[in-house]
Scaffold this motif. Structure first.
Motif, PDB file in Angstrom:
ATOM      1  N   MET A   1       0.846  -1.156   0.000  1.00  0.00           N
ATOM      2  CA  MET A   1       0.000   0.000   0.000  1.00  0.00           C
ATOM      3  C   MET A   1       0.904   1.235   0.000  1.00  0.00           C
ATOM      4  SD  MET A   1      -3.171   0.735   2.519  1.00  0.00           S
ATOM      5  CE  MET A   1      -4.045  -0.618   1.790  1.00  0.00           C
ATOM      6  N   SER A   2       0.870   1.966  -1.091  1.00  0.00           N
ATOM      7  CA  SER A   2       1.843   3.039  -1.308  1.00  0.00           C
ATOM      8  C   SER A   2       1.687   4.207  -0.341  1.00  0.00           C
ATOM      9  CB  SER A   2       1.774   3.529  -2.748  1.00  0.00           C
ATOM     10  OG  SER A   2       0.495   4.060  -3.026  1.00  0.00           O
ATOM     11  N   ILE A   3       0.469   4.504   0.130  1.00  0.00           N
ATOM     12  CA  ILE A   3       0.296   5.619   1.071  1.00  0.00           C
ATOM     13  C   ILE A   3       1.018   5.310   2.381  1.00  0.00           C
ATOM     14  CG2 ILE A   3      -1.363   6.891   2.477  1.00  0.00           C
ATOM     15  CD1 ILE A   3      -3.346   6.599   0.138  1.00  0.00           C
ATOM     16  N   VAL A   4       0.825   4.111   2.909  1.00  0.00           N
ATOM     17  CA  VAL A   4       1.498   3.733   4.158  1.00  0.00           C
ATOM     18  C   VAL A   4       3.007   3.739   3.942  1.00  0.00           C
ATOM     19  CG1 VAL A   4       1.871   1.859   5.807  1.00  0.00           C
ATOM     20  CG2 VAL A   4      -0.459   2.430   5.069  1.00  0.00           C
ATOM     21  N   LYS A   5       3.460   3.126   2.864  1.00  0.00           N
ATOM     22  CA  LYS A   5       4.899   3.053   2.587  1.00  0.00           C
ATOM     23  C   LYS A   5       5.508   4.449   2.490  1.00  0.00           C
ATOM     24  CE  LYS A   5       8.238   0.796  -0.412  1.00  0.00           C
ATOM     25  NZ  LYS A   5       8.417  -0.194  -1.496  1.00  0.00           N
ATOM     26  N   SER A   6       4.806   5.374   1.879  1.00  0.00           N
ATOM     27  CA  SER A   6       5.341   6.732   1.702  1.00  0.00           C
ATOM     28  C   SER A   6       5.497   7.478   3.019  1.00  0.00           C
ATOM     29  CB  SER A   6       4.442   7.534   0.754  1.00  0.00           C
ATOM     30  OG  SER A   6       3.225   7.887   1.399  1.00  0.00           O
ATOM     31  N   LYS A   7       4.834   7.035   4.061  1.00  0.00           N
ATOM     32  CA  LYS A   7       4.887   7.710   5.353  1.00  0.00           C
ATOM     33  C   LYS A   7       5.920   7.091   6.302  1.00  0.00           C
ATOM     34  CE  LYS A   7       0.182   9.315   4.822  1.00  0.00           C
ATOM     35  NZ  LYS A   7       0.436  10.748   4.694  1.00  0.00           N
ATOM     36  N   ILE A   8       6.649   6.089   5.835  1.00  0.00           N
ATOM     37  CA  ILE A   8       7.699   5.444   6.625  1.00  0.00           C
ATOM     38  C   ILE A   8       9.037   6.009   6.181  1.00  0.00           C
ATOM     39  CG2 ILE A   8       8.849   3.249   7.132  1.00  0.00           C
ATOM     40  CD1 ILE A   8       6.073   1.918   6.518  1.00  0.00           C
ATOM     41  N   ARG A   9       9.774   6.587   7.125  1.00  0.00           N
ATOM     42  CA  ARG A   9      11.061   7.169   6.739  1.00  0.00           C
ATOM     43  C   ARG A   9      12.176   6.129   6.860  1.00  0.00           C
ATOM     44  NH1 ARG A   9      11.531  11.496  11.592  1.00  0.00           N
ATOM     45  NH2 ARG A   9      11.257  10.000  13.274  1.00  0.00           N
ATOM     46  N   THR A  10      13.196   6.345   6.069  1.00  0.00           N
ATOM     47  CA  THR A  10      14.369   5.482   6.086  1.00  0.00           C
ATOM     48  C   THR A  10      15.536   6.264   6.666  1.00  0.00           C
ATOM     49  OG1 THR A  10      13.597   4.258   4.156  1.00  0.00           O
ATOM     50  CG2 THR A  10      15.953   4.150   4.640  1.00  0.00           C
ATOM     51  N   ILE A  11      16.194   5.671   7.639  1.00  0.00           N
ATOM     52  CA  ILE A  11      17.347   6.308   8.274  1.00  0.00           C
ATOM     53  C   ILE A  11      18.581   5.459   7.958  1.00  0.00           C
ATOM     54  CG2 ILE A  11      18.379   7.013  10.461  1.00  0.00           C
ATOM     55  CD1 ILE A  11      15.497   7.413  11.485  1.00  0.00           C
ATOM     56  N   SER A  26       7.396   7.940  11.974  1.00  0.00           N
ATOM     57  CA  SER A  26       6.830   8.955  11.077  1.00  0.00           C
ATOM     58  C   SER A  26       5.428   8.549  10.629  1.00  0.00           C
ATOM     59  CB  SER A  26       7.750   9.177   9.878  1.00  0.00           C
ATOM     60  OG  SER A  26       8.062   7.947   9.243  1.00  0.00           O
ATOM     61  N   LEU A  27       5.187   7.276  10.436  1.00  0.00           N
ATOM     62  CA  LEU A  27       3.853   6.764  10.102  1.00  0.00           C
ATOM     63  C   LEU A  27       2.902   6.954  11.282  1.00  0.00           C
ATOM     64  CD1 LEU A  27       1.853   5.033   8.343  1.00  0.00           C
ATOM     65  CD2 LEU A  27       2.881   3.031   9.442  1.00  0.00           C
ATOM     66  N   LEU A  28       3.378   6.668  12.488  1.00  0.00           N
ATOM     67  CA  LEU A  28       2.542   6.788  13.685  1.00  0.00           C
ATOM     68  C   LEU A  28       2.143   8.231  13.971  1.00  0.00           C
ATOM     69  CD1 LEU A  28       4.485   4.319  15.999  1.00  0.00           C
ATOM     70  CD2 LEU A  28       2.416   3.852  14.664  1.00  0.00           C
ATOM     71  N   LEU A  29       2.982   9.171  13.591  1.00  0.00           N
ATOM     72  CA  LEU A  29       2.679  10.591  13.788  1.00  0.00           C
ATOM     73  C   LEU A  29       1.601  11.109  12.847  1.00  0.00           C
ATOM     74  CD1 LEU A  29       6.247  12.077  14.283  1.00  0.00           C
ATOM     75  CD2 LEU A  29       4.356  12.181  15.914  1.00  0.00           C
ATOM     76  N   ASP A  30       1.370  10.398  11.765  1.00  0.00           N
ATOM     77  CA  ASP A  30       0.444  10.841  10.730  1.00  0.00           C
ATOM     78  C   ASP A  30      -0.935  10.212  10.956  1.00  0.00           C
ATOM     79  OD1 ASP A  30       0.450  11.980   7.684  1.00  0.00           O
ATOM     80  OD2 ASP A  30      -0.867  10.233   7.900  1.00  0.00           O
ATOM     81  N   PRO A  31      -1.963  11.008  11.307  1.00  0.00           N
ATOM     82  CA  PRO A  31      -3.277  10.427  11.612  1.00  0.00           C
ATOM     83  C   PRO A  31      -3.855   9.597  10.459  1.00  0.00           C
ATOM     84  CG  PRO A  31      -3.223  12.748  12.219  1.00  0.00           C
ATOM     85  CD  PRO A  31      -1.946  12.459  11.482  1.00  0.00           C
ATOM     86  N   GLU A  32      -3.693  10.065   9.229  1.00  0.00           N
ATOM     87  CA  GLU A  32      -4.198   9.314   8.073  1.00  0.00           C
ATOM     88  C   GLU A  32      -3.448   7.993   7.917  1.00  0.00           C
ATOM     89  OE1 GLU A  32      -4.692   9.746   3.221  1.00  0.00           O
ATOM     90  OE2 GLU A  32      -3.101  10.855   4.238  1.00  0.00           O
ATOM     91  N   GLY A  33      -2.134   8.042   8.039  1.00  0.00           N
ATOM     92  CA  GLY A  33      -1.330   6.837   7.887  1.00  0.00           C
ATOM     93  C   GLY A  33      -1.601   5.810   8.970  1.00  0.00           C
TER      94      GLY A  33
END
Length: 177
Positions: A1-11, A26-33
């Protein structure tokens, strides 16, 4: 699912050089994600006869507890050795450079329970395999494991399926380490 993937940052280079850490904060901070993530799991597991959800310390708690709430079932924390106050059952597993142990309360699982196991990601699968074995040791059925991220190049999902016959459902995949 591209929306969820786009909200995960890579370090890069965390926790050590050469590792690409997939950070779900970063995903957890985003209410939509976050809503989309939990909603995806709720949609998948509603009506599947799940009696409890188990989560692996600590990020498995973040996804597992709200999922259990939405499914109307109990939640089982699977923790590192020595962190649970009541009588426990443990499972040892191999790490890259040694061994570790996870535990659950002995009275949290009953024969015939259908337990959904949750974590944030699956990499090599060592902890996930140990958690499945721990649940099965107490007589539970683990019909599937749910994760946000699969790192297929590390082979954990394939190993879990091949060695224990447990399917892994992931919302997204990232190539590489």
């Amino acid at each position: 699912m591209s929306i969820v993937k786009s909200k995960i940052r890579t370090i890069p280079d965390y926790p050590r050089k050469g590792i690409l850490f997939r950070d779900i904060t970063s995903l957890l901070l985003d209410p939509e994600g976050l809503a989309l993530t939990i909603g995806t799991f709720v949609d998948r597991y509603t009506g599947k006869g799940i009696t409890k959800v188990a989560g692996i310390e600590a990020r498995g708690f973040i996804i597992g507890a709200p999922l259990a709430f939405q499914l109307g079932v109990g939640f089982i924390p699977i923790r590192k050795k020595g962190k649970l106050p009541s009588e426990t059952v443990s499972q040892e597993y191999d790490l890259e450079y040694g061994k570790d142990v996870i535990e659950i309360h002995k009275d949290s699982v009953f024969p015939g329970d259908r337990i959904l196991l949750m974590d944030d990601l699956i990499a090599t699968g060592g902890t996930m395999i140990a958690a499945v074995q721990l649940l099965q040791k107490l007589g539970a059925e683990v019909p599937e494991v749910g994760v946000i991220i699969d790192l297929p190049d590390l082979g954990g999902a394939t190993k879990l399926n091949k060695d224990l016959g447990v399917n892994v459902f992931s919302i997204c995949e990232f190539e590489g380490h």
